[in-house]
Scaffold this active site. Structure first.
Site, short mmCIF file in Angstrom:
data_model
loop_
_atom_site.label_atom_id
_atom_site.label_comp_id
_atom_site.label_asym_id
_atom_site.label_seq_id
_atom_site.Cartn_x
_atom_site.Cartn_y
_atom_site.Cartn_z
N SER A 40 0.74 -1.17 0.01
CA SER A 40 0.05 -0.17 0.02
C SER A 40 0.84 1.31 0.26
O SER A 40 1.18 1.99 0.91
CB SER A 40 -1.06 -0.03 1.13
OG SER A 40 -0.16 0.08 2.34
N HIS A 151 -3.00 -6.40 2.72
CA HIS A 151 -2.02 -7.37 3.36
C HIS A 151 -2.49 -8.64 3.46
O HIS A 151 -1.77 -9.60 3.93
CB HIS A 151 -1.40 -6.95 4.56
CG HIS A 151 -0.73 -5.58 4.34
ND1 HIS A 151 -0.29 -4.82 5.54
CD2 HIS A 151 -0.15 -4.99 3.30
CE1 HIS A 151 0.50 -3.84 5.09
NE2 HIS A 151 0.60 -3.83 3.86
N GLN A 159 -6.54 -1.72 7.25
CA GLN A 159 -5.26 -2.58 7.01
C GLN A 159 -4.57 -3.27 8.17
O GLN A 159 -4.33 -4.55 8.06
CB GLN A 159 -4.23 -1.84 6.15
CG GLN A 159 -3.01 -2.35 5.59
CD GLN A 159 -1.98 -1.50 5.10
OE1 GLN A 159 -2.42 -1.39 3.64
NE2 GLN A 159 -1.15 -0.84 5.72
N GLU A 160 -4.37 -2.60 9.25
CA GLU A 160 -3.53 -3.19 10.42
C GLU A 160 -4.53 -2.98 11.74
O GLU A 160 -4.72 -1.75 11.86
CB GLU A 160 -2.19 -2.52 10.39
CG GLU A 160 -1.57 -2.76 9.25
CD GLU A 160 -0.16 -1.90 9.09
OE1 GLU A 160 0.34 -1.65 10.05
OE2 GLU A 160 0.33 -1.79 7.77
N GLU A 201 1.84 -9.61 7.16
CA GLU A 201 2.77 -9.07 8.18
C GLU A 201 2.62 -10.04 9.51
O GLU A 201 2.89 -9.71 10.48
CB GLU A 201 2.32 -7.50 8.50
CG GLU A 201 2.86 -6.86 7.53
CD GLU A 201 2.59 -5.35 7.61
OE1 GLU A 201 2.00 -4.83 8.77
OE2 GLU A 201 2.85 -4.65 6.98
N ASP A 238 -3.94 0.97 11.75
CA ASP A 238 -3.49 1.68 10.40
C ASP A 238 -4.65 1.46 9.42
O ASP A 238 -4.56 0.29 8.81
CB ASP A 238 -2.18 1.30 9.86
CG ASP A 238 -1.81 1.90 8.48
OD1 ASP A 238 -2.68 2.57 8.30
OD2 ASP A 238 -0.74 1.73 8.18
N GLU A 281 -2.79 5.50 12.22
CA GLU A 281 -2.14 5.92 11.11
C GLU A 281 -3.11 6.17 9.85
O GLU A 281 -3.89 5.21 9.71
CB GLU A 281 -0.94 4.66 11.11
CG GLU A 281 -0.10 5.10 9.89
CD GLU A 281 0.82 3.91 9.73
OE1 GLU A 281 1.15 3.19 10.88
OE2 GLU A 281 1.38 3.27 8.78
N ASP A 308 1.80 8.24 7.48
CA ASP A 308 2.58 7.46 6.55
C ASP A 308 2.64 7.73 5.27
O ASP A 308 3.27 8.73 4.81
CB ASP A 308 2.11 5.96 6.73
CG ASP A 308 2.84 4.93 5.74
OD1 ASP A 308 3.80 5.20 5.20
OD2 ASP A 308 2.25 3.99 5.80
N LYS A 333 10.05 5.01 7.06
CA LYS A 333 10.31 3.75 6.10
C LYS A 333 11.31 4.21 5.17
O LYS A 333 11.10 4.91 4.42
CB LYS A 333 9.15 3.46 5.32
CG LYS A 333 7.87 2.74 5.98
CD LYS A 333 6.72 2.92 5.17
CE LYS A 333 5.43 1.99 5.78
NZ LYS A 333 4.17 2.14 4.89
N HIS A 361 8.78 -1.38 9.36
CA HIS A 361 8.94 -2.37 8.41
C HIS A 361 8.00 -2.11 6.99
O HIS A 361 7.35 -1.21 7.22
CB HIS A 361 8.74 -3.62 8.85
CG HIS A 361 7.36 -4.09 9.22
ND1 HIS A 361 6.52 -5.22 9.38
CD2 HIS A 361 6.29 -3.18 9.49
CE1 HIS A 361 5.29 -5.23 9.61
NE2 HIS A 361 5.12 -3.74 9.65
N ARG A 362 8.23 -3.04 5.94
CA ARG A 362 7.43 -2.91 4.90
C ARG A 362 6.52 -4.28 4.92
O ARG A 362 7.02 -5.24 5.62
CB ARG A 362 8.05 -2.58 3.67
CG ARG A 362 8.62 -1.13 3.41
CD ARG A 362 7.71 -0.07 3.58
NE ARG A 362 6.52 0.20 3.01
CZ ARG A 362 6.48 1.10 1.96
NH1 ARG A 362 7.59 2.08 1.59
NH2 ARG A 362 5.38 1.19 1.39
N SER A 363 5.41 -4.23 4.16
CA SER A 363 4.61 -5.35 4.07
C SER A 363 5.55 -6.55 3.36
O SER A 363 5.19 -7.65 3.68
CB SER A 363 3.47 -5.36 3.37
OG SER A 363 3.33 -4.74 2.11
N LYS A 384 7.18 -0.39 14.65
CA LYS A 384 6.14 -1.45 14.25
C LYS A 384 6.87 -2.41 13.12
O LYS A 384 7.46 -1.92 12.12
CB LYS A 384 4.86 -0.95 13.57
CG LYS A 384 4.97 -0.26 12.29
CD LYS A 384 3.42 -0.15 11.69
CE LYS A 384 3.46 0.43 10.25
NZ LYS A 384 2.02 0.63 9.55
P1 PGA Z 1 3.09 -1.43 3.07
O1 PGA Z 1 2.20 -1.10 4.15
O2 PGA Z 1 4.22 -1.45 3.42
O3 PGA Z 1 2.40 -2.43 2.29
O4 PGA Z 1 3.14 -0.32 2.11
C1 PGA Z 1 2.66 -0.56 5.37
C2 PGA Z 1 1.71 0.58 5.94
O5 PGA Z 1 1.05 1.08 5.48
O6 PGA Z 1 2.20 1.36 7.06
ZN ZN Z 2 0.72 2.72 6.78
#
Ligand code: PGA
Ligand code: ZN
Length: 423
Positions: A40, A151, A159-160, A201, A238, A281, A308, A333, A361-363, A384
């Site tokens: 994402s 994810h 998403q999270e 993740e 998130d 987030e 982000d 990131k 991290h990244r996904s 995270k």
């Molecule tokens: P991504 O997602 O690593 O797939 O971009 C992580 C996030 O949105 O924090």
């Molecule tokens: Zn994010």
């Protein structure tokens, strides 16, 4: 000096190609690093150079690898590895674009991180020390235990769903508590007849009906594991809302309905009032500055609002967000901006303005644990890096456990003379 820089194509945790780079010094010392990859992604992130064409779904990174092996290798030969800012600037200049689109941010970042490692190895000190760590504080961890959005195919728009040990005696104690809740969550889901397969993740990816139902599962798991929700284990979200933001109308296509930004604000406020949520987030789309500011003014004193996709670890954009009052924390990131030095600039700016910093991290990840050391070195305060499953996630936490152990056995040290200039 830097003798040679080499890159190769390896594979990330989703089975996609990514760049691994080696920096070899004139005395034979080596540093190695691998680059993560998001799903994402923010529109203004630095460019991840992919080959296109038929090979590996067009996701090959052989062009980026070639750029390291030829142009970057030539430009860095003979350069002092202990001057990280210079190493990074040489690559930025060589690339010559705003977004590292010519050589690829994946090519440049791989070398940037590998050079830090080579320099730390040369000096014979741990990476977190080399990256500027003096008192070296362990970060508060955030663990994504239910995966939705891009994810997983769980069908949840958010998403999270993260949990964080807000009351703990040590980093290890916090990780133990999270592991307990993670396992309990599995049985809570299973008892209700939900699938307990994992998302990208390491969190579970059950087909839950809504964001609120997922939060209820977390609260149940926290209680059943014997902890007090909010007091001991808190919740963070998130939504990664750029993924369901309609640029045309400015509305959000969320959980089967179209919500106006004001309705989203109300919705989030309702969640924060009802549940022990300490951090949200990307509550709004990546160009919805107006509603970021509105939301921050409304609840910014009650809850952490992490930027982000809005700011993509870019120092110039973070400056704008600080000025406009959009959010009160920044997600970090490395591959969104593409060098260690620029990332440090972003972190410094955020901290100077009283913002919280969350390392991320990244996904799509690799076994590389650079961000664990980086979080300690910069005293990011938060990190995270996924659930308590999948080695590419857990290995970051394991590295933090090792660092905590090491710090217990060493007195605070003075800043190492050649350390990357953080302060
Ligand atoms: P991504 O997602 O690593 O797939 O971009 C992580 C996030 O949105 O924090
Ligand atoms: Zn994010």
């Amino acid at each position: 000096y830097i003798e040679k820089v080499i890159a190769r194509e390896i594979f990330d945790s989703r089975g996609n190609p990514t760049v691994e780079a080696d920096v070899i010094l004139s005395d034979g010392t080596m540093g190695r690093a691998a680059v993560p990859s998001g799903a994402s992604t923010g529109e203004r992130e630095a460019v991840e150079l992919r080959d296109g064409g038929d090979r590996l779904q067009g996701k090959g990174v052989l062009k980026a690898v070639e750029n390291v092996n030829t142009e970057i290798n030539d430009a860095l030969h003979g350069v002092d590895p202990l001057n990280q800012a210079n190493v990074d600037q040489i690559m930025i200049d060589l690339d010559g674009t705003e977004n590292k689109g010519r050589l690829g941010a994946n090519a440049i970042l791989g070398v940037s991180m590998a050079n830090c490692r080579a320099a730390a190895n040369y000096e014979g000190i741990p990476l977190y020390r080399y990256l500027g760590g003096t008192h070296a504080e362990l970060p508060q961890s955030f663990h994504n235990v239910i995966n939705g959005g891009k994810h997983a195919d769980s069908g949840i728009d958010t998403q999270e769903f993260m949990i964080s040990p807000v009351k703990k005696e040590s980093f290890r104690d916090g990780i133990e508590k999270i592991a307990n809740v993670y396992h309990t969550l599995k049985s809570v889901l299973a008892e209700k007849g939900y699938e307990t397969g994992l998302g990208d993740e390491g969190g579970f990816a059950p087909r839950l009906s809504s964001t609120e139902e997922a939060i209820e599962m977390l609260v149940a798991a926290i209680k059943q594991a014997g902890y007090e929700p909010g007091e001991e284990i808190a919740i963070a979200l998130d939504p990664a809302s750029s993924e369901f933001y309609d640029h045309e109308t400015g509305n959000y296509k969320f959980e089967g309905t179209e919500k106006t930004p004001d309705e989203m604000i109300k919705y989030y406020e309702g969640l924060v009032d009802k549940y022990p949520i300490i951090s949200i987030e990307d509550p709004f789309g990546e160009d919805d500055w107006e509603n970021y500011a509105k939301f921050t003014a409304a609840v910014g004193d009650k809850v952490q609002i992490v930027d982000d996709d809005l700011v993509v670890t870019n120092p110039a954009i973070v400056r704008e967000a600080i000025k406009k009052g959009c959010g009160n924390a920044v997600l970090i990131k490395l591959n969104q901006i593409g060098t260690v030095s620029e990332t440090l600039q972003t972190i410094r700016m955020a901290k100077k303005n009283g913002w919280t910093v969350m390392m991320s991290h990244r996904s799509g990840e690799t076994g590389d644990t650079f961000i664990a050391d980086f979080a300690v070195a910069t005293e990011s305060g938060e990190i995270k890096t996924g659930a308590m499953a999948r080695s590419e996630r857990v290995e970051k936490y394991n590295q933090l456990l090792r660092i905590e152990e090491e710090l217990k056995n060493t007195a605070p040290v003075a800043r190492f003379p050649h350390s990357v200039d953080f302060d």
